[in-house]
Design an enzyme around this catalytic site. Sequence first.
Site, PDB file in Angstrom:
ATOM      1  N   GLU A   1      -6.665   9.988   8.792  1.00 58.61           N
ATOM      2  CA  GLU A   1      -5.159   9.369   9.363  1.00 58.61           C
ATOM      3  C   GLU A   1      -4.604  10.302  10.653  1.00 58.61           C
ATOM      4  O   GLU A   1      -3.745   9.984  11.707  1.00 58.61           O
ATOM      5  CB  GLU A   1      -3.866  10.510   8.124  1.00 58.61           C
ATOM      6  CG  GLU A   1      -3.904   9.643   7.264  1.00 58.61           C
ATOM      7  CD  GLU A   1      -2.176   8.849   6.451  1.00 58.61           C
ATOM      8  OE1 GLU A   1      -1.868   9.382   7.620  1.00 58.61           O
ATOM      9  OE2 GLU A   1      -2.415   7.749   5.539  1.00 58.61           O
TER      10      GLU A   1
ATOM     11  N   CYS B   1      -3.957  -0.925  -2.186  1.00 61.23           N
ATOM     12  CA  CYS B   1      -3.636   0.336  -2.580  1.00 61.23           C
ATOM     13  C   CYS B   1      -4.327   1.049  -3.862  1.00 61.23           C
ATOM     14  O   CYS B   1      -4.440   0.156  -4.752  1.00 61.23           O
ATOM     15  CB  CYS B   1      -2.470   1.230  -3.149  1.00 61.23           C
ATOM     16  SG  CYS B   1      -2.636   2.580  -3.226  1.00 61.23           S
ATOM     17  N   ASN B   2      -5.951   0.673  -3.550  1.00 61.20           N
ATOM     18  CA  ASN B   2      -6.643   1.572  -4.681  1.00 61.20           C
ATOM     19  C   ASN B   2      -6.162   2.480  -5.474  1.00 61.20           C
ATOM     20  O   ASN B   2      -6.091   1.785  -6.903  1.00 61.20           O
ATOM     21  CB  ASN B   2      -8.077   2.309  -4.715  1.00 61.20           C
ATOM     22  CG  ASN B   2      -8.894   1.290  -3.208  1.00 61.20           C
ATOM     23  OD1 ASN B   2      -9.979   0.680  -3.830  1.00 61.20           O
ATOM     24  ND2 ASN B   2      -8.788   0.851  -1.803  1.00 61.20           N
ATOM     25  N   THR B   3      -5.212   2.754  -5.314  1.00 60.96           N
ATOM     26  CA  THR B   3      -4.217   3.991  -6.491  1.00 60.96           C
ATOM     27  C   THR B   3      -3.856   3.187  -6.840  1.00 60.96           C
ATOM     28  O   THR B   3      -3.278   3.358  -8.473  1.00 60.96           O
ATOM     29  CB  THR B   3      -4.378   4.586  -5.935  1.00 60.96           C
ATOM     30  OG1 THR B   3      -5.554   6.106  -4.894  1.00 60.96           O
ATOM     31  CG2 THR B   3      -3.230   6.334  -6.677  1.00 60.96           C
TER      32      THR B   3
ATOM     33  N   TYR C   1      -0.065   8.619  -2.738  1.00 57.94           N
ATOM     34  CA  TYR C   1      -0.851   8.555  -4.042  1.00 57.94           C
ATOM     35  C   TYR C   1      -1.478   9.184  -4.750  1.00 57.94           C
ATOM     36  O   TYR C   1      -1.575   8.897  -6.077  1.00 57.94           O
ATOM     37  CB  TYR C   1      -0.412   7.099  -4.227  1.00 57.94           C
ATOM     38  CG  TYR C   1       0.629   5.987  -4.251  1.00 57.94           C
ATOM     39  CD1 TYR C   1       1.883   6.660  -2.991  1.00 57.94           C
ATOM     40  CD2 TYR C   1       0.788   5.224  -4.536  1.00 57.94           C
ATOM     41  CE1 TYR C   1       2.859   5.928  -3.308  1.00 57.94           C
ATOM     42  CE2 TYR C   1       1.777   4.284  -4.846  1.00 57.94           C
ATOM     43  CZ  TYR C   1       3.489   4.743  -3.914  1.00 57.94           C
ATOM     44  OH  TYR C   1       4.671   3.478  -3.967  1.00 57.94           O
ATOM     45  N   GLY C   2      -2.745   8.928  -3.506  1.00 51.57           N
ATOM     46  CA  GLY C   2      -3.740   9.854  -4.886  1.00 51.57           C
ATOM     47  C   GLY C   2      -3.969  10.973  -5.908  1.00 51.57           C
ATOM     48  O   GLY C   2      -4.444  10.552  -6.138  1.00 51.57           O
TER      49      GLY C   2
ATOM     50  N   ASP D   1       0.871  -1.174  -0.323  1.00 50.17           N
ATOM     51  CA  ASP D   1      -0.236  -0.542  -0.239  1.00 50.17           C
ATOM     52  C   ASP D   1       1.288   1.480  -0.529  1.00 50.17           C
ATOM     53  O   ASP D   1       2.081   1.582   0.542  1.00 50.17           O
ATOM     54  CB  ASP D   1      -0.571  -0.177   0.803  1.00 50.17           C
ATOM     55  CG  ASP D   1      -2.104   1.159   1.279  1.00 50.17           C
ATOM     56  OD1 ASP D   1      -2.185   1.294  -0.205  1.00 50.17           O
ATOM     57  OD2 ASP D   1      -2.346   1.804   2.524  1.00 50.17           O
ATOM     58  N   SER D   2       0.922   2.101  -0.385  1.00 48.71           N
ATOM     59  CA  SER D   2       0.735   3.473  -0.244  1.00 48.71           C
ATOM     60  C   SER D   2       0.984   3.948   1.385  1.00 48.71           C
ATOM     61  O   SER D   2       2.308   4.542   1.718  1.00 48.71           O
ATOM     62  CB  SER D   2       0.495   4.135  -1.105  1.00 48.71           C
ATOM     63  OG  SER D   2      -1.085   4.165  -0.351  1.00 48.71           O
TER      64      SER D   2
ATOM     65  N   CYS E   1     -11.315   2.592  -1.629  1.00 48.80           N
ATOM     66  CA  CYS E   1     -10.019   3.646  -0.884  1.00 48.80           C
ATOM     67  C   CYS E   1      -9.140   2.621   0.313  1.00 48.80           C
ATOM     68  O   CYS E   1     -10.693   2.423   1.180  1.00 48.80           O
ATOM     69  CB  CYS E   1      -9.762   5.168  -0.686  1.00 48.80           C
ATOM     70  SG  CYS E   1      -8.381   5.049   0.380  1.00 48.80           S
ATOM     71  N   THR E   2      -8.381   2.406   0.526  1.00 49.84           N
ATOM     72  CA  THR E   2      -8.214   1.436   1.492  1.00 49.84           C
ATOM     73  C   THR E   2      -8.633   2.358   3.472  1.00 49.84           C
ATOM     74  O   THR E   2      -8.312   1.610   4.480  1.00 49.84           O
ATOM     75  CB  THR E   2      -6.286   1.707   1.873  1.00 49.84           C
ATOM     76  OG1 THR E   2      -5.753   2.763   1.525  1.00 49.84           O
ATOM     77  CG2 THR E   2      -5.521   0.537   0.902  1.00 49.84           C
ATOM     78  N   HIS E   3      -8.987   3.930   3.060  1.00 46.21           N
ATOM     79  CA  HIS E   3      -8.935   4.170   4.199  1.00 46.21           C
ATOM     80  C   HIS E   3     -10.013   4.285   4.268  1.00 46.21           C
ATOM     81  O   HIS E   3     -10.898   4.158   5.947  1.00 46.21           O
ATOM     82  CB  HIS E   3      -8.342   5.585   4.078  1.00 46.21           C
ATOM     83  CG  HIS E   3      -6.932   5.666   4.775  1.00 46.21           C
ATOM     84  ND1 HIS E   3      -6.104   5.060   3.083  1.00 46.21           N
ATOM     85  CD2 HIS E   3      -6.463   6.818   5.249  1.00 46.21           C
ATOM     86  CE1 HIS E   3      -4.648   5.644   3.984  1.00 46.21           C
ATOM     87  NE2 HIS E   3      -4.770   6.381   5.038  1.00 46.21           N
TER      88      HIS E   3
HETATM   89  N1  DGL Z   1      -3.711   4.405  -0.382  1.00 42.59           N
HETATM   90  C1  DGL Z   1      -4.733   4.941  -1.007  1.00 42.59           C
HETATM   91  C2  DGL Z   1      -6.029   4.498  -1.589  1.00 42.59           C
HETATM   92  O1  DGL Z   1      -5.919   2.955  -1.387  1.00 42.59           O
HETATM   93  C3  DGL Z   1      -5.040   5.720  -0.307  1.00 42.59           C
HETATM   94  C4  DGL Z   1      -4.309   6.763   0.529  1.00 42.59           C
HETATM   95  C5  DGL Z   1      -3.077   7.377  -0.880  1.00 42.59           C
HETATM   96  O2  DGL Z   1      -3.728   8.385  -2.011  1.00 42.59           O
HETATM   97  O3  DGL Z   1      -2.027   6.869  -1.196  1.00 42.59           O
HETATM   98  O4  DGL Z   1      -6.094   5.101  -2.887  1.00 42.59           O
END
Ligand code: DGL
Length: 293
Positions: free
Chosen positions: A150, A73-75, A41-42, A9-10, A188-190
């Site tokens: 966060e 990570c979705n991104t 990363y987003g 993940d990011s 998104c992971t969060h």
């Molecule tokens: N991990 C990213 C996602 O799932 C979210 C955090 C980021 O923007 O890096 O898209």
Amino acid sequence: MTTTIGVFDSGFGGLTVLRALIQRLPRARFAFLGDTARLPYGSKSRRTIARYAVQSAQFLVQEQQAEFLVIACNTASALALDAIQQAVPVPVLGVIEPGAQSARAASRTGDVLVIATDATVHSHAYAAACQALKLRALEKACPLLVPLVEEGWTAHPVTEQVIRIYLDELAAEANAQGLDPDTLVLGCTHYPLLRPLLERLATAGTRVIDSAESTAEAAARLFNDKTTLADPQPRGDPSTRTLSPHAHGWDTSSAPPTEIRCFATDSVEKFERLGSRFLGRPVGPVALIDLGG
Ligand code: DGL
């Protein structure tokens, strides 16, 4: 020898995916990398995201001997899955397809909402995956939600207000497009940490899809036939053993020991402190690594 599954993940939001994976594959060995130095990363371009993601994937395969990769990570899944697959000689699973498949299973109207980072939304990866399954998807970037999570503001009135605004805008847009959405994909992971708020604030009856859960289910399906990583002690119906419904919370008394090695590219103290929120238990010692620029 136990198979190592690399999870990337990011940041540490992807620990929600690791948590769901451990519940289904408790005997695997996991190496988790959070590229915390280069988060988020987003808000970055495809080229940069692909470069970062490939470096991270190569670390997990080359240095940690991962035999499977799960891109939590979705991104990175939306913008760099092809690049990662080309860069490493192991199977790579992203979160977009499993999320779309769960949405397909959940939706009766065929119209779904997707909330995600700016980069994920602009890639239209979810819309494409949904369209392939004959779903119409309306995507919305919710860039304020990652920093709020966060910050630990997962039940804060400010977060509630921000979610209200995003969901109202989505509902107005869906209405303008003549859509009748009944499903909300957390892209998104969060966002799984905001699930209670999102479920409360979404239109009554909306089904909420957590791509962490769907991805872990897809991984379990993929690995279970080939390996012995799933729980060897059947509980209940054996046919549903590795596809069990969402088991939130952590029962350490019955969980077999799972080996987890965590790596981060920035402050390991922050990772250790905040990561437990996402993993649902202490993350243990985190090793600092340097992936270059
Ligand atoms: N991990 C990213 C996602 O799932 C979210 C955090 C980021 O923007 O890096 O898209």
